[in-house]
Motif scaffolding. Structure first.
Motif, PDB file in Angstrom:
ATOM      1  N   LEU A 114       0.854  -1.177   0.000  1.00  0.00           N
ATOM      2  CA  LEU A 114       0.000   0.000   0.000  1.00  0.00           C
ATOM      3  C   LEU A 114       0.895   1.233   0.000  1.00  0.00           C
ATOM      4  O   LEU A 114       1.663   1.445   0.939  1.00  0.00           O
ATOM      5  N   ASN A 143      -2.023   6.051  -1.319  1.00  0.00           N
ATOM      6  CA  ASN A 143      -3.241   5.253  -1.144  1.00  0.00           C
ATOM      7  C   ASN A 143      -3.610   5.100   0.326  1.00  0.00           C
ATOM      8  O   ASN A 143      -4.781   5.119   0.688  1.00  0.00           O
ATOM      9  N   LYS A 189      -5.373   8.211   1.388  1.00  0.00           N
ATOM     10  CA  LYS A 189      -6.751   8.246   0.887  1.00  0.00           C
ATOM     11  C   LYS A 189      -7.669   7.384   1.741  1.00  0.00           C
ATOM     12  O   LYS A 189      -8.801   7.768   2.023  1.00  0.00           O
TER      13      LYS A 189
END
Length: 109
Positions: free
Chosen positions: A64, A68, A71
């Protein structure tokens, strides 16, 4: 950040060059298996890597990126804020209070 689905990873407090020179024998400080998470501290603190990780067995993992991850955290916070607003709107003493005021109030919880 890495989330381990299966397998095992060893964590070593040294750089890759030391591992190539000295090997991994007896230098493992921790192990992570399924559901283990690596690299979260670096994402949260913006710090560089503090350890070297080596797969001890075949692994399946999710990588990850920092973008991301941010987010996902932001989405979680928005969802959490919505839940607080919804709850606060139903409190008897806040009935009739302007929605934007309830939203600002909810952000503090």
């Amino acid at each position: 950040m890495i989330v381990i689905y299966s397998g095992e990873i060893g964590i070593y407090l040294q750089n890759v060059k030391d591992l190539e020179t000295f090997g991994t024998e007896g230098k493992c400080i921790a192990k992570k298996g399924p559901e283990g998470v690596l690299g979260e501290a670096g994402l949260l603190k913006g710090a560089s890597r503090g350890a070297t990780c080596i797969a001890l067995t075949k692994i399946e993992a999710l990588y990850l990126s920092g973008n991301n991850y941010s987010k996902i955290v932001e989405s979680f916070h928005r969802s959490e804020l919505y839940t607080h607003i919804k709850f606060n709107k139903n409190l008897e003493f806040l009935k009739g209070v302007n929605y934007s005021k309830i939203e600002r109030l909810s952000a503090f919880f």
